[in-house]
Motif scaffolding. Structure first.
Motif, PDB file in Angstrom:
ATOM      1  N   LEU A   1       0.746  -1.289   0.080  1.00 57.24           N
ATOM      2  CA  LEU A   1       0.026   0.050  -0.021  1.00 57.24           C
ATOM      3  C   LEU A   1       0.847   1.400   0.143  1.00 57.24           C
ATOM      4  CD1 LEU A   1      -2.915   0.616   0.215  1.00 57.24           C
ATOM      5  CD2 LEU A   1      -3.005   0.712   2.422  1.00 57.24           C
TER       6      LEU A   1
ATOM      7  N   ILE B   1      -8.424  -2.685   6.489  1.00 61.21           N
ATOM      8  CA  ILE B   1      -9.310  -1.566   5.520  1.00 61.21           C
ATOM      9  C   ILE B   1     -10.990  -1.499   5.756  1.00 61.21           C
ATOM     10  CG2 ILE B   1      -9.861  -1.276   3.138  1.00 61.21           C
ATOM     11  CD1 ILE B   1      -7.190  -2.756   2.038  1.00 61.21           C
ATOM     12  N   SER B   2     -11.130  -0.132   5.780  1.00 56.05           N
ATOM     13  CA  SER B   2     -12.719   0.166   5.834  1.00 56.05           C
ATOM     14  C   SER B   2     -13.172   0.315   4.340  1.00 56.05           C
ATOM     15  CB  SER B   2     -12.781   1.301   6.800  1.00 56.05           C
ATOM     16  OG  SER B   2     -12.510   0.984   8.054  1.00 56.05           O
ATOM     17  N   VAL B   3     -13.903  -0.555   3.898  1.00 59.33           N
ATOM     18  CA  VAL B   3     -14.101  -0.580   2.621  1.00 59.33           C
ATOM     19  C   VAL B   3     -15.554   0.711   2.378  1.00 59.33           C
ATOM     20  CG1 VAL B   3     -15.364  -1.724   0.394  1.00 59.33           C
ATOM     21  CG2 VAL B   3     -13.952  -2.699   2.039  1.00 59.33           C
ATOM     22  N   SER B   4     -15.462   1.815   1.870  1.00 60.48           N
ATOM     23  CA  SER B   4     -16.343   2.635   1.930  1.00 60.48           C
ATOM     24  C   SER B   4     -17.349   2.568   0.651  1.00 60.48           C
ATOM     25  CB  SER B   4     -15.715   4.310   1.666  1.00 60.48           C
ATOM     26  OG  SER B   4     -16.538   5.084   1.718  1.00 60.48           O
TER      27      SER B   4
ATOM     28  N   GLY C   1     -16.825   7.715  -1.469  1.00 61.12           N
ATOM     29  CA  GLY C   1     -15.391   8.281  -1.172  1.00 61.12           C
ATOM     30  C   GLY C   1     -14.407   7.125  -1.060  1.00 61.12           C
TER      31      GLY C   1
ATOM     32  N   SER D   1     -12.109   4.393   0.042  1.00 60.33           N
ATOM     33  CA  SER D   1     -11.915   3.267   1.441  1.00 60.33           C
ATOM     34  C   SER D   1     -10.598   3.888   2.042  1.00 60.33           C
ATOM     35  CB  SER D   1     -11.365   2.041   0.761  1.00 60.33           C
ATOM     36  OG  SER D   1     -12.887   1.404   0.199  1.00 60.33           O
ATOM     37  N   THR D   2     -10.360   3.372   3.291  1.00 60.43           N
ATOM     38  CA  THR D   2      -9.204   3.725   3.959  1.00 60.43           C
ATOM     39  C   THR D   2      -8.700   2.665   4.707  1.00 60.43           C
ATOM     40  OG1 THR D   2     -10.803   4.251   6.228  1.00 60.43           O
ATOM     41  CG2 THR D   2     -10.458   6.124   4.396  1.00 60.43           C
TER      42      THR D   2
ATOM     43  N   ASN E   1      -6.121   1.465   8.173  1.00 62.61           N
ATOM     44  CA  ASN E   1      -5.724   2.260   9.289  1.00 62.61           C
ATOM     45  C   ASN E   1      -4.283   1.951   9.499  1.00 62.61           C
ATOM     46  OD1 ASN E   1      -5.172   2.706  12.012  1.00 62.61           O
ATOM     47  ND2 ASN E   1      -6.723   1.109  12.786  1.00 62.61           N
TER      48      ASN E   1
ATOM     49  N   ILE F   1      -7.205   5.432   0.442  1.00 59.89           N
ATOM     50  CA  ILE F   1      -6.894   4.504  -0.689  1.00 59.89           C
ATOM     51  C   ILE F   1      -7.447   5.074  -1.883  1.00 59.89           C
ATOM     52  CG2 ILE F   1      -6.461   2.096  -1.619  1.00 59.89           C
ATOM     53  CD1 ILE F   1      -7.151   1.030   1.214  1.00 59.89           C
ATOM     54  N   GLU F   2      -6.793   5.540  -2.820  1.00 56.84           N
ATOM     55  CA  GLU F   2      -7.165   6.385  -3.996  1.00 56.84           C
ATOM     56  C   GLU F   2      -8.041   5.042  -4.882  1.00 56.84           C
ATOM     57  OE1 GLU F   2      -7.570   9.389  -4.104  1.00 56.84           O
ATOM     58  OE2 GLU F   2      -6.466   9.677  -2.372  1.00 56.84           O
ATOM     59  N   LEU F   3      -8.986   5.903  -5.340  1.00 59.67           N
ATOM     60  CA  LEU F   3      -9.877   4.857  -6.151  1.00 59.67           C
ATOM     61  C   LEU F   3     -10.001   5.270  -7.689  1.00 59.67           C
ATOM     62  CD1 LEU F   3     -12.808   3.652  -4.051  1.00 59.67           C
ATOM     63  CD2 LEU F   3     -11.034   2.384  -4.758  1.00 59.67           C
ATOM     64  N   PRO F   4      -9.929   4.499  -8.652  1.00 59.59           N
ATOM     65  CA  PRO F   4     -10.011   5.228 -10.066  1.00 59.59           C
ATOM     66  C   PRO F   4     -11.548   5.389 -10.239  1.00 59.59           C
ATOM     67  CG  PRO F   4      -9.831   2.740 -10.078  1.00 59.59           C
ATOM     68  CD  PRO F   4      -9.659   3.132  -8.759  1.00 59.59           C
TER      69      PRO F   4
END
Lengths: 160, 84
Positions: free
Chosen positions: A74, A110-113, A116, A118-119, A121, A151-154
């Motif tokens: 990551l 990971i928290s899957v959002s 926006g 996901s993040t 910890n 975590i940047e998403l496309p």
């Protein structure tokens, strides 16, 4: 009781992902993890179609699981500290460790959002010592990394 | 943020029977003493944040959007989707 994780069991050897097609034996988290202190044993599961994600699953409640990833997949340059208590719990020396350490597997939850990014910890990496099967969520004090590292998403593909 | 200057031995009081006293101050940091009713939870902030993050992660562990997350993770570093 000491567990041995020999060559065939060294699934995630910290240098590279070694193939794992089933759940690992359970790892002992003597303190549980924050907010889930009663959960002392977790397995790691991998689904090859979801690489490089891993799933940390509670042994007493299989519905409780966490999406994880090895930190080195990551971010780069990640280090974390094991204080006296944390190091003693894992059976290693206190000090600073990198996410690439050969003996300790360093993962982040990971928290899957739904909206926006996901993040991850990165304030509190999950560290497992494969040599003795012990694990710990090593909450960092005054660390530079966030508990909600984005975590940047496309762009989302169009679904019809 | 309310800022209050205190010396060792001095305290602040919060409603609800909570008292925070500055016990010690030195180059390594300060030591706080906290008196609070049993039903009040006192946590180091980093533990509180870790709890919050873990609860949220547990709630979202079955979110189908994990597949989009994977797409992002598998994208080679530095390579962005071309802008349309």
């Amino acid at each position: 009781m000491e567990r041995t994780f020999g060559a065939s069991g060294h699934y995630l050897g910290c240098g590279a992902i070694v193939h794992l097609n089933q759940e690992t034996p359970s790892y002992h988290f003597p303190e549980g993890i924050p907010a889930f202190e009663d959960h002392k044993r977790f397995t790691l599961a991998r689904d090859p179609s979801l690489d490089p994600l891993l799933f940390l699953r509670s042994e007493i409640d299989p519905n409780l699981r966490f999406v994880c990833i090895q930190v080195r997949f990551l971010v780069s340059g990640y280090t974390y500290e094991l204080d006296e208590a944390g190091a003693a719990l894992l059976g290693v020396s206190p000090g600073n460790y990198t996410a690439d350490d050969e003996n300790l597997c360093c993962m982040t939850i990971i928290s899957v959002s739904s909206e926006g990014p996901s993040t991850a910890n990165l304030l509190a990496p999950v560290v497992i010592n494969f040599e003795n099967g012990l694990g710990l969520q090593a909450v960092q004090v005054g660390g530079e990394w966030s508990h909600v590292h984005p975590i940047e998403l496309p762009e989302a593909p169009q679904c019809s | 943020m309310l800022v209050i200057r205190r010396r060792p031995g001095e305290a602040v009081v919060l409603t609800g029977g909570i008292e925070i006293v500055l016990l010690e101050s030195n180059a390594h940091g300060i030591k706080l003493g906290i008196t609070a009713p049993a039903e009040v939870t006192v946590l180091r902030k980093e533990i509180h944040l870790a709890q919050q993050a873990n609860r949220r992660a547990a709630e979202t562990a079955y979110n189908g959007r994990v597949l989009q997350l994977l797409a992002a993770l598998r994208q080679p570093a530095g390579e962005k989707e071309p802008e349309m």
